[in-house]
Enzyme design. Structure first.
Site, PDB file in Angstrom:
ATOM      1  N   LYS A  44       0.830  -1.267   0.024  1.00 29.30           N
ATOM      2  CA  LYS A  44      -0.050   0.281  -0.091  1.00 29.30           C
ATOM      3  C   LYS A  44       0.878   1.155   0.224  1.00 29.30           C
ATOM      4  O   LYS A  44       0.186   2.254  -0.024  1.00 29.30           O
ATOM      5  CB  LYS A  44      -0.923   0.054   1.208  1.00 29.30           C
TER       6      LYS A  44
HETATM    7  N1  PMP Z   1      -3.152  -7.423   1.589  1.00 24.76           N
HETATM    8  C1  PMP Z   1      -2.997  -6.452   2.611  1.00 24.76           C
HETATM    9  C2  PMP Z   1      -2.154  -7.069   3.776  1.00 24.76           C
HETATM   10  C3  PMP Z   1      -3.446  -5.221   2.376  1.00 24.76           C
HETATM   11  O1  PMP Z   1      -3.362  -4.369   3.412  1.00 24.76           O
HETATM   12  C4  PMP Z   1      -4.371  -4.896   1.205  1.00 24.76           C
HETATM   13  C5  PMP Z   1      -4.809  -3.704   1.098  1.00 24.76           C
HETATM   14  N2  PMP Z   1      -6.077  -3.369   1.319  1.00 24.76           N
HETATM   15  C6  PMP Z   1      -4.461  -5.965   0.087  1.00 24.76           C
HETATM   16  C7  PMP Z   1      -3.567  -7.121   0.598  1.00 24.76           C
HETATM   17  C8  PMP Z   1      -5.078  -5.609  -1.046  1.00 24.76           C
HETATM   18  O2  PMP Z   1      -4.646  -4.883  -2.040  1.00 24.76           O
HETATM   19  P1  PMP Z   1      -5.425  -3.946  -2.836  1.00 24.76           P
HETATM   20  O3  PMP Z   1      -6.188  -2.767  -1.915  1.00 24.76           O
HETATM   21  O4  PMP Z   1      -4.688  -3.292  -3.842  1.00 24.76           O
HETATM   22  O5  PMP Z   1      -6.487  -4.738  -3.367  1.00 24.76           O
END
Ligand code: PMP
Length: 349
Positions: A44
């Site tokens: 992120k």
């Molecule tokens: N894994 C973790 C630990 C996250 O914090 C996030 C972010 N919400 C994600 C996966 C998923 O990423 P995205 O928001 O790009 O779908």
């Protein structure tokens, strides 16, 4: 050695790691993008930088201004680091159920932290609605204004993954990639990487690994309604959340985020914690790589995709953050026992 001028220069360009157990199980080459190596410790950081740079460019974020976001934690950590480096203030709204490790890290970084009860999306107390309300209030009260990051629908999120994560994967595999798969929180990673890889190689398979309790698997597998495309199907109770059926934080949604607009997937699977967690535990014990629960879901998804494609293929997934962020949950036998989840003997000793 290359000198960097600030923390924003340290975001991205993460290594691609060969995942031995997943590869040997399937006869495929399975790699994980080591996003836990970003300075804020997660995938992120990219989103945070992309959103802040876009808000600066549009004039929405003014010097000394405030950036507000509702987050399961990692976006808040990334936003706060970037805000600190570039002279902004962050206000982070999080569910109280987020891991203690993330909460204490945000406190240490100096975020203005607002913890809210773990409410359903239909409640005005849900962390996303609270973030929007706080941003509206602060826009009037802050001398330099405030802006809401809105990561679920902000095109800057998908774009930064298209322009960085996706391009890096293409280069790191020298174009020898057959599939990419990951879970969705906001969908920025999946949609952005899919955009980049499909532009290079239209035949690449894009996969969704959906944790138990999330609505996306049925969204992508519902029969299209007359006159509508795939993205218009199967709206359930709206609102993103970490699902009650999975302990993985940051993934799983109860609606379809705007970031997924127009995205189709070639493969999708549902992954429960019983299947996902052993991949995270084994990766730590046998390969020395410490990851969180969403990475376990992603690796299990990559294994499922590899079984579908057959031996000899190259598949990439994402190692979103590190296990140290979940010592009190994912790596805590008492917590796991309470949730009737499996854990290896070495963890209890
Ligand atoms: N894994 C973790 C630990 C996250 O914090 C996030 C972010 N919400 C994600 C996966 C998923 O990423 P995205 O928001 O790009 O779908």
């Amino acid at each position: 050695m290359t000198n960097r001028t600030g923390i924003t220069d340290l975001i991205g360009n993460t290594p691609l790691l060969y995942l031995r157990e997943a590869s040997e199980l399937t006869g495929c080459q399975i790699y994980g993008k080591a996003e836990f190596m970003n300075p804020g410790g997660s995938v992120k950081d990219r989103t945070a930088l992309g959103i802040i740079r876009a808000a600066e460019a549009s004039g929405e974020l003014r010097p000394g201004g405030v950036i507000v976001e509702g987050t399961a934690g990692n976006t808040g950590i990334g936003l706060t680091l970037v805000a600190n480096a570039l002279g902004y203030q962050s206000v982070i709204v999080m569910p109280q159920t987020a891991s203690l490790e993330k909460i204490s890290q945000l406190e240490m970084l100096g975020a203005d932290l607002i913890l809210v009860p773990n409410a359903p999306y239909s409640s005005s107390q849900h962390y996303i609605h609270t973030a929007r309300q706080v941003a509206q209030g602060r826009a009037h009260s802050e001398p330099n204004g405030a802006t809401w990051a809105q990561q679920f629908d902000n095109p800057a999120n998908r774009r930064i993954h298209r322009d960085t994560t996706g391009q890096e994967i293409w280069q790191q595999t020298s174009g020898n990639i057959d599939g990419f798969i990951c879970a969705v929180g906001t969908g920025g990673t999946l949609a952005g990487v899919a955009d980049a890889l499909r532009a290079h190689k239209p035949a690449v398979k894009i996969g969704l690994a959906d944790p138990a309790g999330s609505a996306l698997y049925s969204h992508f597998n519902a029969p299209p309604q007359a006159g509508q495309g795939q993205s218009a199907t199967a709206q359930s109770e709206p609102g993103p959340s970490t699902t009650a059926q999975s302990i993985a934080e940051g993934i799983g949604v109860s609606f379809v985020p705007g970031n997924l607009d127009g995205l189709s997937v070639d493969f999708s699977c549902q992954i429960d914690d019983d299947t996902a967690l052993p991949f995270a535990f084994n990766l730590l014990k046998h390969e020395g790589i410490s990851v969180g629960g969403s990475s376990g879901v992603n690796i299990a998804g990559a294994v499922a995709m590899a079984r579908e494609l057959g031996p000899g293929h190259t598949i990439v997934t994402v190692l979103c953050d590190a296990g140290s962020r979940y010592h009190s949950k994912l790596f805590n036998p008492e917590f796991l026992m309470r949730h009737k989840l499996p854990f290896p003997a070495w963890m209890a000793s």
